[in-house]
Scaffold this motif. Structure first.
Motif, PDB file in Angstrom:
ATOM      1  N   VAL A 163       0.897  -1.302  -0.207  1.00  0.00           N
ATOM      2  CA  VAL A 163       0.373   0.326  -0.229  1.00  0.00           C
ATOM      3  C   VAL A 163       0.829   1.140   0.242  1.00  0.00           C
ATOM      4  O   VAL A 163       0.520   2.169  -0.997  1.00  0.00           O
ATOM      5  N   LEU A 164       1.623   1.479   0.867  1.00  0.00           N
ATOM      6  CA  LEU A 164       2.647   2.121   0.612  1.00  0.00           C
ATOM      7  C   LEU A 164       3.060   2.539  -0.409  1.00  0.00           C
ATOM      8  O   LEU A 164       3.466   3.917  -0.489  1.00  0.00           O
TER       9      LEU A 164
ATOM     10  N   ILE B 106       4.172   6.123  11.887  1.00  0.00           N
ATOM     11  CA  ILE B 106       5.578   5.896  11.684  1.00  0.00           C
ATOM     12  C   ILE B 106       6.093   5.136  13.235  1.00  0.00           C
ATOM     13  O   ILE B 106       6.947   4.142  13.075  1.00  0.00           O
ATOM     14  N   THR B 107       4.673   5.187  13.627  1.00  0.00           N
ATOM     15  CA  THR B 107       5.802   4.607  15.676  1.00  0.00           C
ATOM     16  C   THR B 107       5.917   2.953  15.370  1.00  0.00           C
ATOM     17  O   THR B 107       6.720   1.442  15.935  1.00  0.00           O
TER      18      THR B 107
ATOM     19  N   SER C  38      10.828   2.270   6.114  1.00  0.00           N
ATOM     20  CA  SER C  38      11.718   2.301   4.934  1.00  0.00           C
ATOM     21  C   SER C  38      10.497   3.183   3.802  1.00  0.00           C
ATOM     22  O   SER C  38      10.135   3.738   2.839  1.00  0.00           O
ATOM     23  N   ALA C  39       9.217   1.685   3.589  1.00  0.00           N
ATOM     24  CA  ALA C  39       8.353   2.036   2.187  1.00  0.00           C
ATOM     25  C   ALA C  39       7.254   3.241   2.856  1.00  0.00           C
ATOM     26  O   ALA C  39       7.025   4.030   1.915  1.00  0.00           O
TER      27      ALA C  39
ATOM     28  N   ALA D  90       7.191   7.076   0.936  1.00  0.00           N
ATOM     29  CA  ALA D  90       5.249   7.462   0.869  1.00  0.00           C
ATOM     30  C   ALA D  90       5.288   8.893   1.251  1.00  0.00           C
ATOM     31  O   ALA D  90       4.335   9.288   0.412  1.00  0.00           O
ATOM     32  N   LEU D  91       5.910   8.726   2.397  1.00  0.00           N
ATOM     33  CA  LEU D  91       5.438  10.025   2.564  1.00  0.00           C
ATOM     34  C   LEU D  91       6.570  11.428   1.930  1.00  0.00           C
ATOM     35  O   LEU D  91       6.025  12.412   2.337  1.00  0.00           O
ATOM     36  N   GLY D  92       7.383  11.306   1.547  1.00  0.00           N
ATOM     37  CA  GLY D  92       8.395  12.159   0.899  1.00  0.00           C
ATOM     38  C   GLY D  92       7.505  12.606  -0.218  1.00  0.00           C
ATOM     39  O   GLY D  92       7.325  14.268  -0.292  1.00  0.00           O
ATOM     40  N   PRO D  93       6.527  13.112  -1.305  1.00  0.00           N
ATOM     41  CA  PRO D  93       6.260  12.893  -1.911  1.00  0.00           C
ATOM     42  C   PRO D  93       4.825  14.413  -1.448  1.00  0.00           C
ATOM     43  O   PRO D  93       4.318  14.976  -2.501  1.00  0.00           O
TER      44      PRO D  93
END
Length: 1703
Positions: free
Chosen positions: A1631-1632, A1669-1670, A1678-1679, A1683-1686
């Protein structure tokens, strides 16, 4: 030396001169004048001699002068001189030199001498010389000379008297001789007598010539003298006696009848003078009654013997010669004669009268004249009859007159001795008491001896010749009887020989006439026959009366023989003249005399009664026909049994009986030809005599003396014992001589024998007495000797013997049959002319009685008949020719009630005929042989004979085949002849199977006969006949002409099929107990119905085979189509029969007739056609391919010759035959359809126990027929037909199996095997689809229907079909409990899974080929497929068989892979609109099934199943979603929802922890999610449609990500330290990654392309990501980072509101 020769003349002159010289010398002294005269006489003579050449004539001229000296010499009355002169005068007379004048002088001189009583003898001599040497003396001179003689007769001197009497007689004769001579001379001169003056009767004497006048005058005076009147001409008569006068009259009449007959004057004298005179003289005799006082004062009171006797002599002469002139007078004479025979007349008178009658009796011609003149005239005395009757009554009177009356007659001493013996009676033993018994008659005490009176045939009288007697002589006893007896015999002999001579002459004439005029009819002169008949009619009664009496009275064998001979000749004559009554009367007399007295024989007594009624009255005396007297003085020679039914006892035969019997035999032997109806009498009598003598019939009908045992009461003397063989021999010869009888007589003989035999039959039927076989034996004998003309007597002869054969008495019957068969055998063996072979009519006639014997019910007779047939076959079999039909008729005249032995004998005959004689008989009889053999097949007494006779029929057919050519020729000749006859009569030819050629008819008869046998009640016979029938048609059918096949098909084959069908359907269903004895019947044949079923099977198969092998020939027939229809109809009814054996066989036959190939005309055919050979003959070998059976084996040449001349129509050109062909096939299709429909239609109501359910092999066979059939009808095979087919296929598959058969048909449930029926159904569909595939466009509309059919079958996997309302056990239901055999009445449905699965495979295959077809598209085939598959897909684990849903899925995938592109292609047309929801539902039902997997599924299994699910999703991702813009939105939505649903794990609580990760279908979810994501990346969105799908997919994806993240966070929190399950971790990572990918794609996308909602959803993800994140998992971290980057791209400063609002 003649008196006129020179020497004689010279001698005469010398003698005269010498005489004159002697005279001159004698008279010299006493009588000078005489001397002078003598001397001058010498000179005169010398002068005459010198001067004349013809000295005698000159002498005659001068005879007065020459005679003068001698006359003068006589005048001297000197004896010496007188003698000299008379001698000289005699010499002159003898030289005929005396003239008339001189003669007168001489007579005068003689008269003077007479008056002086001188030289009386010399005078007589001189007169005689004078009258005999010349005719110069006439008239008075002559009368004077005659008177002179008469006067000398009455002198005192006895010598002179006698001499004078002689001279008178001679002179009278001379007078009449002169007249005869004179008549001779004047023969040529025709006289014209002057007309008769006045009315006088008498012609004047002047018309007579001189000599005639003299004779006339003389005769007239004789009559005057006898009548005691004065003479007219004989002047100077002094006295005369009547007796002398009568004698003279008699002699003249007797010697010169011609004179009286030729000259009227003389005839007149007879009539006027002689007859009245005789009648007058008779008067005393007439008036006289013996013993009465003299009643009349007449001068002569008593009859005077001399006169009476002479009168009778005169009368005899008158009657004899002048009967024709003196008819009336003779009538009087004869009546007088008859009266003289009266008992009251003196004995001597009766004796002379009998002698006179005897004289008449020896002159048959005279008797005939009497008959003509009197008896045949109307108002005349029946003189002839009276004479005969008088004789008869005379004889009777001799027996009847009391002795007292005879005493006067017998008083003469001569008779005294005889009288003594007569008084002594029969005991005296003869006249002289010597040892030889004298011949005599003896009757009722009167004994009359028999003397020899005259030689037969001449009436030498004793008393009529006693001219010197004056007193009546005494008559010896028996003389009158003997004369009368001779007279009778002579009368019979005379009449019969005369008539027979004339008959012979007439017959000769007739024969000659026939030779010369063969065309004309011979006409005899009627009068002659009438006379003969009248003669016989007149005399027979009298004769019979007399002869019967004499026969009875006779004690002498010779006399008896004569009497019998007389009776026999009379009988024969009557027979020849056709006078039945007299003939029978004589024969009856002989018959009665043969039998013992008072023997009761009806034939004779009835005949005698007819006669005894006739009593003949003769002169007031009644003459009875006397019946034989009973006292017999005969030697007894035999004692025996009477044959008559009179009281038992014995009868006696005497020697005379035997003698009569021999006469009877002689009569029959020699005169059989004329016996006619009286054969009856003769044979009846002989039969009785034979019986009394104990003769019995032996071989050939001859009679042999029986053994003593046979007639214990028969006593025979040695005399008769030696006679017996002779009698028996004569008896045989009598019947042998029947060969010389003419046809009519032969018929009479046969008729008589037949009626005798009828009597014997009547007698024999009443009692047990041994029958008299005389008649039957003699019929046989007669038949055997008359073989040369057997034809004319055959009918009556055999007709009667046939009656005898039916007689209840076995001995009689046996002889009848013996005689009849012996005759038939002999007649066939006889060398007839022309031979029998050329005389068809005769042969048939001869054999006919043999046939008639068939109607006799007695077995012994039939046995004899058949034995003789066997003998005839063995001896004459080769030459029976036209007699064959009859012989065969006899052999074939068998009936079931006749018992085995007769049938066996008859069958022996038939076997002999078939093995040896077929080639020798006329071909027209072959048909009869067939019929006869057939009838032996049909008889039910002896099964083996029935079966053997079927074998014979096969042999006969072989014979027909081998001798075909010859038989055809002969039959055709015969046919022409018959045709001609029929035309002449104007009739139509009538024979069985008529229009066919005769040879073919023969075959047809054979087939028809075998056909009859094919429906015999006995199964063995039916079977054998059926095999033989079809074998013969197969082996020899080629011989038949083409049109004949028409008859074979319709009249033989179909008729037979019809009969068999009827019999089979009506046959009894009762169980047959085991056959006789130890024969066991198999359960498959233990009812009549089952036995008939076998016959039906055989017959149908045979007919079908013929249709198959002879198709090329039958198709030439005009009505082949009708025949085909009928055959199909039969096949159909057999197929639908409730008997499995029959129905299955019917289909086999159906298959057989459908494998036919029609011969094709090819190049070979064309070349032959050019030669004029019909193409039918061309062997299809040349064009035979794998599907073309080789129909014909015989060589072409053979066939060419066989068919040569038989005009066959060439088959029509290709198109028509194709049309016709298709008609045939369509007809076959219709039959197939009807059969299929009827047999697969489920029972409508609740099923009874007995409702018939077709068997699997039957259905299989039925369906297997379709492919072959379809090949021929595909051209016009329509949807309609397809539907029909579908119904049948469906029905067939639905039929359950009876449980007792199931173990053999059903595979065990574990094997996925198809039954042969199911195979067949699929094959049928396969054939169809292949045909459609290569067929024209228009065929392709059928695809959907095929799909429909297949889909129906596919459904069976989940929903097995129902067969009506039938209760069936489903195999599938027994999946976990092993099949057991159910109760027999139950039905088991098949395991349909393998079938359904196979159908599915087929369907997929088909779809593969046809997806693009218009029809497939239009008819929404894809939708239907999906719809159908939904069922197994939805059931999934609940399917009856696991393989089903797996196959369904794989099939769906295959179908979609082909179908979806097509659907997309046609999306715009809307043809697929309805399919999408169906597809979505199918996916849904399958991917999220409601059924749970079974508990025992292993992990590997589960993974396999999951892989299938994954495959489906992959299909969606590759085949559907990429083309979303062609697909309805709703559908895409449904798919997305489904993907969405699939990508979220759904977990069942029941999973164990260990399995849980497997069971969660992790792969499946992943694939679903991937698919969803894949769609969200779609950067190729060019159309709003596409954008819409991406938006949908995106929204689903975002929603899904949100769900996954949220769940993860929760799970993480809950799990504490425990790591989460691996797949959950995987999922979150996926999913991520997906989110990061999404972010990327969003960045690239035009912002306006992205829906506001999407942004909102993406942004809404962020907080959830942050919460993750937890997590403890490094992979997740890492996934997450990625995913959060964009998200940084979204972090922009918010835009001002105004700005925003403005915007």
């Amino acid at each position: 030396m003649s008196i006129s020769s020179p020497e004689a003349v010279k001698k005469l002159l010398e003698n005269m001169q010498t005489d004159l010289r002697s005279l001159s010398m004698e008279c010299k002294k006493k009588f000078p004048p005489v001397k002078e005269a003598a001397e001058s006489g010498i000179v005169k003579i010398k002068t005459i001699a010198a001067r004349n050449m013809d000295i005698l004539a000159a002498l005659k001229e001068n005879s007065l002068e020459v005679v003068q000296p001698f006359l003068m010499g006589c005048g001297t009355k000197e004896p010496k001189i007188t003698q000299l002169c008379l001698a000289a005068i005699q010499r002159l007379m003898s030289h005929e030199v005396v003239s008339e004048a001189a003669a007168g002088n001489i007579i005068n001189m003689l008269w003077q001498l007479m008056e002086n009583g001188l030289e009386e003898l010399k005078l007589l001599q001189t007169v005689l010389v004078l009258l005999t040497t010349n005719t110069v003396v006439h008239d008075e001179v002559l009368s004077k000379a005659i008177v002179l003689c008469f006067r000398l007769h009455f002198t005192k001197d006895n010598i002179t008297n006698n001499t004078a009497a002689a001279t008178v007689r001679q002179v009278v004769t001379v007078v009449f001789e002169r007249m005869v001579a004179e008549d001779e001379r004047c023969k040529g001169i025709v006289e014209h007598p002057p007309p008769v003056q006045g009315n006088t009767n008498r012609r004047s004497v002047s018309t007579l010539r001189p000599s005639a006048k003299d004779a006339y005058m003389l005769f007239q005076d004789l009559c005057q003298l006898v009548n005691a009147d004065a003479p007219y001409w004989l002047v100077g008569m002094t006295e005369m006696t009547r007796t002398f006068g009568l004698e003279l009259l008699e002699s003249v009449l007797n010697d010169f009848p011609g004179v009286f007959l030729q000259h009227q004057e003389f005839s007149f004298l007879l009539k006027e003078r002689v007859c009245p005179l005789v009648i007058k003289l008779f008067s005393p005799n007439i008036k006289f009654r013996q013993g009465s006082s003299a009643a009349s004062p007449a001068p002569v009171e008593k009859p005077y013997f001399p006169i009476c006797m002479r009168l009778l002599r005169v009368v005899s002469v008158l009657i004899k010669h002048f009967y024709g002139l003196l008819v009336t007078e003779c009538e009087i004479f004869l009546s007088l004669l008859v009266k003289f025979l009266d008992g009251e007349k003196p004995q001597w008178l009766r004796a002379v009268a009998v002698e006179s009658v005897h004289r008449l009796c020896v002159q048959p011609h005279l008797l005939r004249s009497f008959c003509q003149s009197y008896d045949m005239k109307q108002h005349s005395t029946k003189v002839f009859r009276d004479i005969v009757n008088a004789l008869g009554s005379f004889i009777q009177s001799l027996f009847i007159v009391p002795n007292a009356g005879n005493s006067t007659a017998l008083s003469a001493p001569a008779g005294s001795g005889a009288q003594g013996t007569a008084q002594g009676g029969p005991g005296a033993g003869g006249v002289s008491g010597n040892l030889t018994t004298q011949a005599a008659f003896e009757y009722r005490g009167t004994w009359i001896p028999l003397m020899t009176v005259s030689v037969q045939g001449s009436a030498k009288a004793t008393y009529l010749e006693m001219l010197d007697k004056v007193e009546p002589p005494s008559i010896p006893e028996g003389y009158a009887m003997s004369v009368a007896f001779s007279a009778l015999l002579d009368l019979v002999r005379g009449i019969t020989s005369m008539i027979e001579r004339e008959l012979a002459v007439e017959e000769e004439a007739a024969a000659e006439f026939r030779d010369t005029h063969p065309d004309k009819q011979w006409q005899p002169q009627p009068g002659v026959h009438l006379v003969w008949e009248e003669m016989v009619s007149a005399c027979w009664c009298g004769l019979l009366a007399a002869l019967s009496l004499l026969l009875d009275a006779s004690t002498d064998e010779t006399a008896t023989e004569n009497i019998l001979k007389a009776e026999l000749t009379m009988a024969s004559l009557c027979g020849r003249l056709g006078l039945v009554t007299p003939r029978d009367a004589f024969i009856t007399a002989i018959c009665k005399a043969s039998l013992p007295p008072h023997y009761a024989l009806t034939v004779l007594s009835s005949n005698a009664a007819n006669l005894s009624g006739k009593a003949y009255s003769i002169q007031g005396q009644s003459v009875q026909i006397i019946s034989p007297s009973s006292e017999s003085h005969q030697q007894v020679v035999a004692v025996g049994q009477p044959l008559t039914s009179q009281p038992q006892g014995t009868v006696v035969l005497t020697a005379k009986n035997i003698q009569c019997m021999r006469t009877l035999l002689n009569l029959a032997h020699c005169h059989g030809a004329v016996l006619g109806t009286s054969w009856q009498l003769v044979l009846a009598t002989l039969q009785h005599l034979v019986w009394i003598l104990g003769l019995k019939p032996g071989m050939g009908g001859a009679l042999k003396p029986g053994r003593a045992v046979e007639g214990p009461s028969t006593v025979l003397t040695t005399a008769v014992m030696t006679d017996l063989p002779i009698i028996s021999n004569i008896l045989s010869r009598l019947f042998e001589s029947s060969q010389y009888l003419d046809d009519v007589s032969l018929h009479h003989l046969i008729n008589a024998l037949c009626s005798l035999s009828l009597e014997a039959m009547e007698m024999a039927s009443g009692n047990n007495k041994e029958p008299s076989l005389f008649a039957v034996a003699k019929l046989l004998e007669t038949g055997l000797v008359n073989m040369d003309r057997i034809e004319i007597l055959w009918r009556p002869l055999t007709g009667h013997l046939l009656e005898v054969c039916q007689h209840p008495n076995s001995r009689m019957r046996e002889w009848g049959a013996e005689a009849l068969t012996a005759l038939i055998k002999a007649s066939l063996a006889y060398k007839h002319d022309p031979p029998l072979a050329q005389n068809q009519r005769l042969q048939l006639l001869l054999l006919n009685p043999l046939k008639e014997l068939s109607n006799v019910l007695h077995a012994d007779i039939r046995q004899k008949q058949l034995e003789s047939v066997l003998q005839i076959l063995q001896s004459q079999g080769d030459s029976l020719g036209p007699g064959w039909p009859l012989v065969l008729g006899v052999i074939g005249a068998i009936r079931n009630d006749q018992g085995e032995s007769l049938i066996r004998t008859a069958f022996q005959c038939l076997q002999l005929v078939v093995t040896d004689f077929l080639p020798t008989m006329p071909c027209t009889c072959l048909q009869i042989v067939v019929d006869v053999a057939g009838s032996f097949g049909l008889q039910n007494q002896e099964l083996n004979i029935s079966l053997t006779s079927i074998g014979l029929l096969w042999n006969i057919s072989d014979y027909f085949f081998q001798r075909g050519e010859a038989i055809i020729q002969e039959l055709e000749m015969e046919e022409e002849a018959l045709q001609k006859q029929a035309q002449e009569k104007g009739e139509t030819l009538n024979r069985p199977f008529h229009p066919a050629p005769p040879f073919d008819c023969l075959w047809l008869c054979l087939y028809a006969k075998l056909g009859e046998l094919c429906v015999d009640p006995r199964p063995a016979v039916r079977k054998s006949a059926g095999q033989t029938l079809f074998s013969t048609i197969a082996a020899h059918g080629t011989l038949l002409q083409q049109p004949t096949w028409h008859i074979v098909v319709w009249k033989v084959l179909f008729q037979l099929l019809g009969c068999v069908r009827t019999s089979s359907t009506t046959a009894d269903k009762e169980k047959i107990e085991s056959g006789g004895g130890n024969i066991l019947i198999h359960h498959s044949r233990d009812t009549a119905e089952k036995q008939w079923a076998e016959t039906w099977v055989l017959t149908l198969a045979g007919v079908a085979r013929i249709f198959n092998t002879r198709r090329y020939l039958l198709q030439q027939l005009g009505d082949f189509f009708e025949a085909w229809e009928v055959l199909l109809n039969h096949i159909q009814s057999a197929a639908l029969s409730k008997n499995n054996e029959v129905s299955l066989a019917a289909l086999k036959s159906f298959q057989e007739i459908l494998q036919i190939v029609t011969p094709v005309r090819d190049s070979v055919g064309d070349s032959f056609a050019a030669m004029g050979v019909p193409p039918v003959l061309i062997d299809p070998l040349s064009a035979s391919g794998p599907g073309r059976p080789l129909v014909r084996s015989d060589s072409l040449v053979e066939r060419l010759t066989r068919y040569n001349g038989a005009e066959l129509q060439a088959p029509p050109p290709g198109e028509e035959s194709a049309l016709e062909d298709s008609a045939l096939w369509w007809s076959a299709w219709n039959t197939w359809y009807r059969t299929g429909t009827d047999s697969t239609r489920p029972p409508s109501g609740p099923t009874e126990k007995f409702s018939f359910i077709p068997s699997q092999p039957f259905l299989t066979a039925l369906i297997q027929i379709f492919p072959a059939l379809y090949q021929h009808i595909k051209a016009n095979f329509s949807m309609e037909d397809l539907k029909k087919l579908g119904v049948i296929l469906h029905g067939a598959v639905s039929v359950p199996i009876s449980s007792d058969a199931s173990p053999f048909i059903l595979p065990s449930y574990t094997e996925a095997v198809l039954t042969s029926l199911q195979e067949a159904v699929l094959t049928a569909l396969d054939v169809l689809q292949k045909a459609i595939c290569v067929g024209p466009e228009n065929l392709q509309v059928m695809y959907p229907a095929i799909f429909e059919q297949l889909l129906l079958f596919v459904e069976f996997s989940c929903k097995p079909p129902q067969y009506g309302r039938m209760e069936t056990k489903h195999v599938a239901n027994a999946k976990y409990n092993q099949i057991q055999l159910f109760a027999p009445a139950e039905w088991v449905a098949l395991n349909y899974v393998p079938f359904a699965e196979r159908s599915l495979e087929v369907m997929v295959d088909l779809y593969h080929k046809t997806a693009c077809h218009k029809a497939v598209i239009n008819e929404k085939v894809l939708q239907n497929i999906i719809k159908t598959l939904r069922m197994p897909l939805g059931l999934k684990y609940s399917c009856p068989s696991e393989s089903t849903w797996k196959l369904a899925v794989s099939s769906l995938l295959k179908v979609l892979s082909i179908g979806l592109p097509v659907a997309r292609q046609h999306a715009s047309s809307g043809k697929f609109d309805t399919m999408w929801p169906e597809l979505a539902n199918a996916f849904e039902d399958f991917l999220f099934t409601k059924s749970t997997p079974p508990d025992n599924v292993s992990i590997q299994e589960f993974q396999k199943n999951e892989a299938v699910d994954v495959e489906v999703v992959q299909l969606i991702s590759t085949e559907i979603l990429p083309f979303a813009n062609f697909i309805p939105k709703d559908f895409v939505g449904q798919i997305m929802t489904m993907l969405n649903r699939g990508s979220i794990h759904s977990q069942s609580a029941s999973f164990t922890e260990a399995e849980i990760d497997v069971r969660m279908r992790e792969d499946f979810s992943k694939v679903c999610f991937e698919t969803l994501l894949q769609f969200s990346f779609s950067n190729k969105v060019s159309t709003p449609q596409e954008g819409y799908i991406s938006r949908m997919a995106l929204s689903v994806l975002l929603k899904r990500s949100q769900d996954v993240l949220r769940r993860y966070v929760e799970d993480e929190r809950l799990s504490g330290r425990c790591p989460l399950p691996r797949q959950q971790v995987t999922e979150i990572i996926f999913v991520l990654k997906a989110i990061s990918t999404l972010m990327d794609s969003l960045k690239k996308t035009q912002p306006e392309n992205v829906d506001g909602n999407t942004w909102a959803q993406v942004i809404a993800l962020y907080p959830t990501l942050v919460e993750c994140i937890t997590c403890s998992s490094p992979e997740v971290s890492s996934a997450l980072k990625e995913a959060l980057g964009p998200f940084k791209d979204f972090m922009q400063p918010p835009v001002s509101r105004v700005q925003n609002g403005e915007s």
